[in-house]
Design a protein around this motif. Structure first.
Motif, mmCIF file in Angstrom:
data_model
loop_
_atom_site.group_PDB
_atom_site.id
_atom_site.type_symbol
_atom_site.label_atom_id
_atom_site.label_comp_id
_atom_site.label_asym_id
_atom_site.label_seq_id
_atom_site.Cartn_x
_atom_site.Cartn_y
_atom_site.Cartn_z
ATOM 1 N N ALA A 85 4.796 -9.653 -3.748
ATOM 2 C CA ALA A 85 6.087 -8.766 -3.322
ATOM 3 C C ALA A 85 6.006 -7.489 -3.707
ATOM 4 O O ALA A 85 6.865 -6.636 -3.878
ATOM 5 N N ILE A 102 10.697 -2.957 1.553
ATOM 6 C CA ILE A 102 11.584 -3.757 0.376
ATOM 7 C C ILE A 102 12.680 -4.613 1.079
ATOM 8 O O ILE A 102 12.936 -5.706 0.510
ATOM 9 N N LEU A 105 10.896 -8.098 2.270
ATOM 10 C CA LEU A 105 10.409 -8.819 1.144
ATOM 11 C C LEU A 105 11.437 -9.246 0.228
ATOM 12 O O LEU A 105 11.423 -10.544 -0.046
ATOM 13 N N ALA A 112 11.404 -7.857 -4.883
ATOM 14 C CA ALA A 112 10.415 -7.062 -4.047
ATOM 15 C C ALA A 112 10.265 -5.766 -5.091
ATOM 16 O O ALA A 112 11.230 -5.485 -5.823
#
Ligand code: EPZ
Length: 426
Positions: A85, A102, A105, A112
């Motif tokens: 991530a 971001i 994820l 993230a």
């Protein structure tokens, strides 16, 4: 060893004729690619432009474990086996749009870690709104040593729908938060959302993946979170900024050109300004035919969509530098997006600056000179000015140009321009 920097050598003063084809939208394709992180199914995107930014985004997604397969103008993205991530720092630094990872994820993995996208030539490019919104959805977000770390606490690490009011209608923040909210538990509203066509394109893709989104393209977007999203096969909208750049190429050379495809609703303010400047615009199937003999001065102020787009401010200034009369251009969106003024002045343009306002007194002819594009759209503006100028214009800064325009010189030469791409040692 000095790396030879490529440059374009443009012999100006030529009329153009024929048709310029518009590619898929860079600023849509980049965020749509990030949406592959929201599903374990395959996501197929079509009409994806062949640009260096797209390649860079593919490399970043591959580094996260996404299967990336490019075939022609289609790209297949398999987010079924994400291995981490945190996109690698050196790749993120090369592409601001990697920050689009971001939100997905965080929604998919519960955490993230993405480096802050630094500023660039046109401004500081903060992501305050993105971070504030993710916190409103229940994420804990810290920024240390230039890295944004976001974590969703709690047992199932699932974001919670919430109410977000953006201080400014940020395109990237709206897109990031729409993707994060798509898998959140409950309803999210985003007030003062960006209304750009690329935001609507992302919403339409997410809906095709099973998301429940209403209001994209208006200032208030509502997202009812779902547990999972499935894959999709989706075509990216045409690039309105490339289309606008091509229409300006016709206008600045006083030519008649067909530009296609064009979605008029995506270019409303631009088409209006081109007509105000004296261009005749004729809808023609999926395209538009522009013709003009003379260009009148006018005033221009950049605004969030549906206002006049900041991305066409520099290209339009090149046109107004050759207009009859004096124009006032105000750049309201980015704090440092008037660097092309100095380059146009080297070509004989008569421009006076006052803060974020440029007073452009049209001249009969620009004169070819060696100039530099300082960002993606400023580079395009230099090419346009070169098309109209007497003599030869040399444009450097192609590392910016190639991020947003696929084979610009090839497309322009096919309609009568005379442009050569050379490396410095040639
Ligand atoms: C997108 O950038 C585009 N890029 C830009 O295109 C475009 O110029 C811009 O939108 C505006 O239309 C992509 O889509 C990849 P913003 P983005 O967040 O999302 C301020 C090109 O040439 N702001 O809407 O970064 C910010 O500083 C590129 O193709 C805050 O103050 O733009 C800027 O002044 C350049 N705080 C303004 O809003 C924030 O938290 C617009 O930024 C976020 C933004």
């Amino acid at each position: 060893m000095v790396v030879a920097k490529p440059r374009l050598e443009i012999s100006g003063g030529r009329r153009l004729h024929g048709e310029l084809r518009v590619s898929g939208a860079k600023n849509s394709a980049l965020v749509l690619m990030a949406a592959c992180l929201l599903t374990t199914d395959n996501l197929r995107l079509r009409n994806v432009p062949p640009l260096t930014d797209i390649t860079a985004m593919g490399e970043i997604l591959a580094a996260l474990g996404v299967g990336v397969v490019r075939s022609g103008d289609a790209i297949d993205l398999d987010g079924g086996h994400i291995t981490q991530a945190a996109p690698p720092y050196e790749l993120v630094n090369s592409l601001r749009a990697s920050f689009f990872c971001i939100g997905p994820l965080l929604a998919r993995m519960g955490m993230a870690q993405v480096p802050l996208p630094g500023g660039c030539q046109i401004g500081s490019r903060p992501v305050v709104e993105h971070v504030k919104g993710l916190k409103a959805l229940g994420a804990q977000v810290t920024i240390e040593h230039g890295v944004v770390t976001a974590v969703v606490p709690g047992r199932d690490h699932r974001l919670t729908g919430g109410h977000i009011h953006l201080d400014c209608p940020s395109v990237g923040a709206t897109e990031t938060l729409m993707m994060a909210a798509a898998l959140a538990d409950g309803e999210t509203t985003i007030e003062n959302a960006a209304q750009e066509p690329e935001v609507v394109d992302l919403a339409n893709l997410l809906i095709a993946m099973g998301a429940r989104i209403r209001g994209a393209g208006t200032p208030t977007i509502t997202i009812d979170g779902v547990r999972t999203l499935h894959g999709a096969d989706y075509a990216v909208i045409p690039d309105r900024i490339e289309a606008g750049t091509f229409l300006l190429a016709a206008a600045i050379t006083r030519s008649t050109l067909r530009v296609a495809p064009v979605i008029p609703e995506h270019l409303g303010a631009v088409l209006t300004k081109l007509e105000d400047a004296g261009c005749r615009l004729t809808p023609d199937g999926e395209g538009v035919i522009l013709s003009t003999e003379r260009i009148r001065a006018l005033d221009l102020t950049t605004q969030p969509f549906p206002g006049f787009p900041t991305d066409l401010q520099a290209p339009f200034m090149s046109l107004l530098a050759t207009a009859e009369g004096t124009s006032f251009i105000v750049e309201n969106i980015f704090e440092n997006r008037l660097q092309h003024v100095a380059e146009l002045q080297r070509m004989g343009a008569s421009i006076r600056m006052n803060g974020n306002t440029a007073c452009v007194e049209g001249v009969a002819r620009l004169s070819g000179a060696p100039v530099h594009g300082t960002d993606l759209r400023a580079s395009a503006a230099m090419v346009l000015a070169g098309l109209a100028a007497d003599g030869v214009t040399t444009v450097r800064g192609l590392e910016y140009l190639d991020r947003g325009y696929a084979d610009l010189e090839g497309k322009l030469n096919a309609v009568g321009a005379s442009i050569r791409r050379l490396s410095d040692d040639a």
